[in-house]
Design a protein around this motif. Sequence first.
Motif, PDB file in Angstrom:
ATOM      1  N   ALA A  92       0.853  -1.188   0.000  1.00 24.07           N
ATOM      2  CA  ALA A  92       0.000   0.000   0.000  1.00 24.07           C
ATOM      3  C   ALA A  92       0.888   1.237   0.000  1.00 24.07           C
ATOM      4  O   ALA A  92       0.668   2.188  -0.748  1.00 24.07           O
ATOM      5  N   LEU A  94       4.141   1.320  -0.917  1.00 19.37           N
ATOM      6  CA  LEU A  94       4.990   1.369  -2.113  1.00 19.37           C
ATOM      7  C   LEU A  94       4.218   1.921  -3.302  1.00 19.37           C
ATOM      8  O   LEU A  94       4.726   2.771  -4.041  1.00 19.37           O
ATOM      9  N   GLN A  95       2.968   1.447  -3.468  1.00 23.58           N
ATOM     10  CA  GLN A  95       2.201   1.906  -4.616  1.00 23.58           C
ATOM     11  C   GLN A  95       1.973   3.418  -4.555  1.00 23.58           C
ATOM     12  O   GLN A  95       2.177   4.123  -5.537  1.00 23.58           O
ATOM     13  N   ARG A  96       1.596   3.907  -3.370  1.00 22.56           N
ATOM     14  CA  ARG A  96       1.394   5.346  -3.220  1.00 22.56           C
ATOM     15  C   ARG A  96       2.693   6.114  -3.443  1.00 22.56           C
ATOM     16  O   ARG A  96       2.706   7.196  -4.015  1.00 22.56           O
ATOM     17  N   TYR A  97       3.783   5.533  -2.958  1.00 17.74           N
ATOM     18  CA  TYR A  97       5.077   6.222  -3.047  1.00 17.74           C
ATOM     19  C   TYR A  97       5.535   6.345  -4.499  1.00 17.74           C
ATOM     20  O   TYR A  97       5.947   7.415  -4.946  1.00 17.74           O
ATOM     21  N   LEU A  98       5.444   5.228  -5.250  1.00 19.28           N
ATOM     22  CA  LEU A  98       5.873   5.270  -6.650  1.00 19.28           C
ATOM     23  C   LEU A  98       5.018   6.255  -7.438  1.00 19.28           C
ATOM     24  O   LEU A  98       5.511   6.985  -8.299  1.00 19.28           O
TER      25      LEU A  98
ATOM     26  N   ILE B 246      15.142   5.594  -4.477  1.00 17.36           N
ATOM     27  CA  ILE B 246      13.822   5.020  -4.192  1.00 17.36           C
ATOM     28  C   ILE B 246      13.962   3.932  -3.134  1.00 17.36           C
ATOM     29  O   ILE B 246      13.223   3.889  -2.151  1.00 17.36           O
ATOM     30  N   PHE B 250      12.625   4.067   0.652  1.00 17.17           N
ATOM     31  CA  PHE B 250      11.554   3.150   1.005  1.00 17.17           C
ATOM     32  C   PHE B 250      11.954   2.228   2.155  1.00 17.17           C
ATOM     33  O   PHE B 250      11.110   1.778   2.915  1.00 17.17           O
ATOM     34  N   LYS B 278       6.829  12.104   2.338  1.00 19.49           N
ATOM     35  CA  LYS B 278       5.636  11.463   1.776  1.00 19.49           C
ATOM     36  C   LYS B 278       5.399  10.124   2.480  1.00 19.49           C
ATOM     37  O   LYS B 278       4.266   9.796   2.835  1.00 19.49           O
ATOM     38  N   LEU B 279       6.464   9.385   2.695  1.00 18.24           N
ATOM     39  CA  LEU B 279       6.325   8.105   3.396  1.00 18.24           C
ATOM     40  C   LEU B 279       5.845   8.325   4.826  1.00 18.24           C
ATOM     41  O   LEU B 279       5.000   7.599   5.333  1.00 18.24           O
ATOM     42  N   ASP B 282       2.134   9.168   4.675  1.00 23.16           N
ATOM     43  CA  ASP B 282       1.298   8.009   4.361  1.00 23.16           C
ATOM     44  C   ASP B 282       1.226   7.037   5.530  1.00 23.16           C
ATOM     45  O   ASP B 282       0.167   6.468   5.809  1.00 23.16           O
ATOM     46  N   LEU B 286      -2.287   6.025   6.818  1.00 24.13           N
ATOM     47  CA  LEU B 286      -2.769   4.652   6.648  1.00 24.13           C
ATOM     48  C   LEU B 286      -2.755   3.876   7.951  1.00 24.13           C
ATOM     49  O   LEU B 286      -3.640   3.076   8.214  1.00 24.13           O
ATOM     50  N   TYR B 287      -1.705   4.081   8.744  1.00 20.54           N
ATOM     51  CA  TYR B 287      -1.537   3.221   9.916  1.00 20.54           C
ATOM     52  C   TYR B 287      -1.538   3.996  11.224  1.00 20.54           C
ATOM     53  O   TYR B 287      -1.283   3.405  12.283  1.00 20.54           O
ATOM     54  N   TYR B 310      -5.826  -0.972   5.225  1.00 26.81           N
ATOM     55  CA  TYR B 310      -6.187  -0.446   3.903  1.00 26.81           C
ATOM     56  C   TYR B 310      -6.050  -1.535   2.841  1.00 26.81           C
ATOM     57  O   TYR B 310      -4.988  -2.126   2.672  1.00 26.81           O
ATOM     58  N   PHE B 313      -6.563  -0.766  -2.530  1.00 27.64           N
ATOM     59  CA  PHE B 313      -5.676  -0.708  -3.688  1.00 27.64           C
ATOM     60  C   PHE B 313      -5.499  -2.069  -4.344  1.00 27.64           C
ATOM     61  O   PHE B 313      -4.948  -2.165  -5.430  1.00 27.64           O
TER      62      PHE B 313
END
Lengths: 156, 315
Positions: A92, A94-98, B246, B250, B278-279, B282, B286-287, B310, B313
């Motif tokens: 979830a 990773l998809q948002r991040y990419l 990336i 990540f 951004k991470l 999110d 999300l959490y 979630y 997706f």
Amino acid sequence: MTESTTAKPWEPKILAFLCNWCSYAGADLAGTSRIQYPPNVRVIRVPCSGRVNPIFIVEALRQGADGVLVSGCHPGDCHYLAGNYYARRRFALLQRYLEYLGIEKGRVQFSWVSASEGARFAEVVTRVTEDVKKLGPARHLNIRIAAINESEPEAR
Amino acid sequence: MNALPQTIRETIARWLSAGEIELFIGWEAGTIPLRATPAFIRKAEEVERLIWDATCENNLVNFLPKYKGKKVGLMVKGCDARAVVGLLQEGQMIRENLRIVGVSCPGVVDPRKVARRLGIPVEDLDEAQAEGDEVVANGQRFLLAEVIYDVCADCRQHNPNIYDVAMGEEVADPAGDPFAHVRAMEALSAEERWARFAGELQRCNLCYACRNACPLCYCNVCFADRTMPRWVYQSDRPEDVQFYQIMRTFHLAGRCVGCGACTRACPQGINLRLFLDKLRLDVQELYGYVAGTDPNAKPPLTTYREKEDYNDFVL
């Protein structure tokens, strides 16, 4: 893989990571049931969707995949009880991040397909293939396209 | 630059001479203008070297994993404290082995911003120092608040949330959205976002300063250094640079405490926190998790909820 330069319509290359216990068996069932689905997927069998390291997905894009699909057991059905739950949290993000970084939505997708869902596997592959076709060839991260651009700019 | 207050110096000296710690990590005057340098103090009489002012930008928590199992003391700012919590959560340190001086920090000075104000390259700064809430550089005075790092301007935790001894007057945390830069990027089109990402990384030459400065980047063998399989090549191809960034960012998903050490360490001035934040945003959305707040919380990617997580997706 070499490709001839004659004017064949472009077909996307899609890499699919399928878990051994559900989605791979689902793909197998689609095959033995003679269900038709696009031949664009290249399957890599993994023990569990939780085994799929995000680096595999980004590396696939770098190595020239136009799309990536990760598929595992439905929530609650994981052979290892919780692998797909961990995978879900990871992907979830990773998809948002990419997407945030500008990789188009739809290049990297996730699905749950069980061993009895051969028809569903065909549906998922059809949908992902159509999505990626609409997006066109992967332009970002792809070292193969970058190499072509460098060596012979007019070849594209 | 300011020597530490008498009481703090005495406390650190006592820790060292009583054997409560064998090493204290703080800051001392450096040779580069507007940049203090980490100081490693092993003897009680050396505490005089320690300083605290707005040039103390290094996140000293970065050194902690190298002293795993040892008894160590250190100074932390508000942001650095979150990194201590992160390491405690991940079992890298034991709280009993640590002696922490928590400094309330109004923000640290960005030498590039000062140089820009002066209209000179950052290398041409000299005779510069921080004096209270002002910065003096090349004969000119600036308000500290106007030349602190962006990450400090967005800081919502100026006072450490974990410490044994507190130092300095508490600084009020401002209101406002600390993720405004992320939301601005989200509002762009995919093409524009990629242009922003690739554009920033054009300057990256894979020096790995970001990784080396990060307190949570403590893997014994980083994926970037691995040779089997070899993921990252020391190349100048943008795709390889993008791949590294990336994957490194990540790897910090749900772990990054947003201290900004990577962004401050980058010699090319790449805005890495634009991506890492951004991470963080999110993970929060999300959490419901904010890294570096609770030493007993489970990191979000090491746990799950069957029903509530979630799932929209997934096809």
